[in-house]
Design a protein around this motif. Structure first.
Motif, mmCIF file in Angstrom:
data_model
loop_
_atom_site.group_PDB
_atom_site.id
_atom_site.type_symbol
_atom_site.label_atom_id
_atom_site.label_comp_id
_atom_site.label_asym_id
_atom_site.label_seq_id
_atom_site.Cartn_x
_atom_site.Cartn_y
_atom_site.Cartn_z
ATOM 1 N N VAL A 299 0.853 -1.187 0.000
ATOM 2 C CA VAL A 299 0.000 0.000 0.000
ATOM 3 C C VAL A 299 0.890 1.238 0.000
ATOM 4 O O VAL A 299 1.787 1.371 0.834
ATOM 5 N N ASP A 300 0.638 2.133 -0.926
ATOM 6 C CA ASP A 300 1.447 3.340 -1.078
ATOM 7 C C ASP A 300 1.490 4.170 0.201
ATOM 8 O O ASP A 300 0.480 4.286 0.901
ATOM 9 N N CYS A 301 2.632 4.782 0.458
ATOM 10 C CA CYS A 301 2.784 5.595 1.672
ATOM 11 C C CYS A 301 1.801 6.758 1.684
ATOM 12 O O CYS A 301 1.326 7.162 2.744
ATOM 13 N N GLU A 302 1.436 7.301 0.507
ATOM 14 C CA GLU A 302 0.460 8.407 0.470
ATOM 15 C C GLU A 302 -0.906 7.959 0.972
ATOM 16 O O GLU A 302 -1.632 8.752 1.567
ATOM 17 N N ALA A 303 -1.246 6.697 0.745
ATOM 18 C CA ALA A 303 -2.506 6.160 1.270
ATOM 19 C C ALA A 303 -2.371 5.884 2.760
ATOM 20 O O ALA A 303 -3.264 6.207 3.543
ATOM 21 N N LEU A 304 -1.259 5.288 3.148
ATOM 22 C CA LEU A 304 -1.041 4.968 4.558
ATOM 23 C C LEU A 304 -1.083 6.206 5.438
ATOM 24 O O LEU A 304 -1.644 6.190 6.535
ATOM 25 N N LEU A 305 -0.495 7.278 4.961
ATOM 26 C CA LEU A 305 -0.413 8.509 5.756
ATOM 27 C C LEU A 305 -1.558 9.475 5.456
ATOM 28 O O LEU A 305 -1.571 10.600 5.938
ATOM 29 N N ARG A 306 -2.502 9.024 4.636
ATOM 30 C CA ARG A 306 -3.675 9.820 4.263
ATOM 31 C C ARG A 306 -3.288 11.130 3.580
ATOM 32 O O ARG A 306 -3.950 12.142 3.737
ATOM 33 N N GLU A 307 -2.217 11.099 2.844
ATOM 34 C CA GLU A 307 -1.787 12.278 2.095
ATOM 35 C C GLU A 307 -2.527 12.389 0.773
ATOM 36 O O GLU A 307 -2.537 13.448 0.148
ATOM 37 N N LYS A 308 -3.121 11.288 0.318
ATOM 38 C CA LYS A 308 -3.872 11.240 -0.928
ATOM 39 C C LYS A 308 -5.107 10.379 -0.676
ATOM 40 O O LYS A 308 -4.989 9.260 -0.173
ATOM 41 N N PRO A 309 -6.322 10.874 -0.989
ATOM 42 C CA PRO A 309 -7.536 10.079 -0.766
ATOM 43 C C PRO A 309 -7.506 8.779 -1.575
ATOM 44 O O PRO A 309 -6.980 8.743 -2.694
ATOM 45 N N LEU A 310 -8.077 7.734 -1.006
ATOM 46 C CA LEU A 310 -8.056 6.423 -1.670
ATOM 47 C C LEU A 310 -8.722 6.457 -3.036
ATOM 48 O O LEU A 310 -8.288 5.759 -3.951
ATOM 49 N N ASN A 311 -9.755 7.289 -3.197
ATOM 50 C CA ASN A 311 -10.440 7.329 -4.494
ATOM 51 C C ASN A 311 -9.613 8.040 -5.566
ATOM 52 O O ASN A 311 -10.001 8.080 -6.717
ATOM 53 N N ARG A 312 -8.457 8.573 -5.209
ATOM 54 C CA ARG A 312 -7.561 9.216 -6.171
ATOM 55 C C ARG A 312 -6.540 8.221 -6.752
ATOM 56 O O ARG A 312 -5.775 8.575 -7.633
ATOM 57 N N PHE A 313 -6.529 6.998 -6.232
ATOM 58 C CA PHE A 313 -5.661 5.955 -6.775
ATOM 59 C C PHE A 313 -6.428 5.192 -7.852
ATOM 60 O O PHE A 313 -7.622 4.914 -7.696
ATOM 61 N N ARG A 314 -5.753 4.843 -8.907
ATOM 62 C CA ARG A 314 -6.390 4.073 -9.984
ATOM 63 C C ARG A 314 -6.822 2.695 -9.460
ATOM 64 O O ARG A 314 -6.214 2.152 -8.550
ATOM 65 N N MET A 315 -7.848 2.142 -10.098
ATOM 66 C CA MET A 315 -8.351 0.821 -9.703
ATOM 67 C C MET A 315 -7.255 -0.233 -9.842
ATOM 68 O O MET A 315 -7.174 -1.159 -9.030
ATOM 69 N N ALA A 316 -6.388 -0.096 -10.832
ATOM 70 C CA ALA A 316 -5.280 -1.042 -10.997
ATOM 71 C C ALA A 316 -4.394 -1.046 -9.756
ATOM 72 O O ALA A 316 -3.877 -2.092 -9.349
ATOM 73 N N LYS A 317 -4.215 0.109 -9.137
ATOM 74 C CA LYS A 317 -3.414 0.196 -7.913
ATOM 75 C C LYS A 317 -4.122 -0.549 -6.791
ATOM 76 O O LYS A 317 -3.503 -1.284 -6.029
ATOM 77 N N HIS A 318 -5.437 -0.401 -6.694
ATOM 78 C CA HIS A 318 -6.215 -1.129 -5.681
ATOM 79 C C HIS A 318 -6.042 -2.638 -5.880
ATOM 80 O O HIS A 318 -5.874 -3.375 -4.914
ATOM 81 N N PHE A 319 -6.083 -3.078 -7.143
ATOM 82 C CA PHE A 319 -5.881 -4.499 -7.426
ATOM 83 C C PHE A 319 -4.480 -4.940 -7.018
ATOM 84 O O PHE A 319 -4.291 -6.044 -6.506
ATOM 85 N N SER A 320 -3.479 -4.089 -7.233
ATOM 86 C CA SER A 320 -2.120 -4.466 -6.844
ATOM 87 C C SER A 320 -2.010 -4.604 -5.324
ATOM 88 O O SER A 320 -1.266 -5.442 -4.827
ATOM 89 N N TRP A 321 -2.756 -3.779 -4.576
ATOM 90 C CA TRP A 321 -2.754 -3.902 -3.115
ATOM 91 C C TRP A 321 -3.342 -5.243 -2.690
ATOM 92 O O TRP A 321 -2.941 -5.829 -1.695
ATOM 93 N N ALA A 322 -4.313 -5.739 -3.451
ATOM 94 C CA ALA A 322 -4.998 -6.980 -3.104
ATOM 95 C C ALA A 322 -4.286 -8.233 -3.599
ATOM 96 O O ALA A 322 -4.474 -9.318 -3.044
ATOM 97 N N ALA A 323 -3.457 -8.091 -4.614
ATOM 98 C CA ALA A 323 -2.916 -9.243 -5.340
ATOM 99 C C ALA A 323 -2.186 -10.266 -4.480
ATOM 100 O O ALA A 323 -2.353 -11.462 -4.680
#
Length: 101
Positions: free
Chosen positions: A43-67
Motif C-alpha cells: 500500500v502506497d505511503c500516500e494512502a497509509l499517511l492519508r496524504e492522498k484520498p483512496l479514491n484518487r488511486f487508480r483501480m489497478a493500484k487497488h488491485f495491486s494492493w490486493a494481489a
C-alpha cells in the motif's frame, strides 16, 4: 513476498496505530515504519499517511494492493478486500454458506 491479510481500514484509518511484536512489545508507529509497512503491504505511503484520498488511486493500484494478500481463512481474505475496493457486504464469519445440513 507474501503480504499479510491486513485490511486497508486497519492500515489507513487509525492516524497513529502502533505495531507490536508477538511478545506485545512496541515496534513503532505507522509514521515511523511507513517505508517498511509500504514494502510489506504494497500500500502506497500516500494512502497509509492519508496524504492522498483512496479514491484518487487508480483501480489497478487497488488491485495491486490486493494481489498478494494471503490469509488462513477465505473469510479473512474477502474481508481484507472490503476496504481496498470500498465494498460493503454482510459478514457471515465462519458460516459455510453451502452447508445444507
Amino acid at each position: 513476498m507474501v503480504h499479510a491479510g491486513w485490511t486497508l481500514q486497519e492500515l489507513v484509518a487509525p492516524s497513529e496505530p502502533l505495531f507490536l511484536s508477538s511478545s506485545r512489545e512496541v515496534i513503532g508507529s505507522k509514521r515511523e515504519l511507513t517505508t517498511l509497512v509500504e514494502t510489506i503491504s504494497g500500500v502506497d505511503c500516500e494512502a497509509l499517511l492519508r496524504e492522498k484520498p483512496l479514491n484518487r488511486f487508480r483501480m489497478a493500484k487497488h488491485f495491486s494492493w490486493a494481489a498478494q494478500r494471503q490469509t488462513t481463512r477465505i473469510e479473512d481474505r474477502a474481508y481484507s478486500l472490503l476496504g481496498i475496493f470500498g465494498t460493503n457486504m454482510p459478514i457471515l464469519y465462519g458460516k459455510d454458506l453451502f452447508d445444507q445440513k
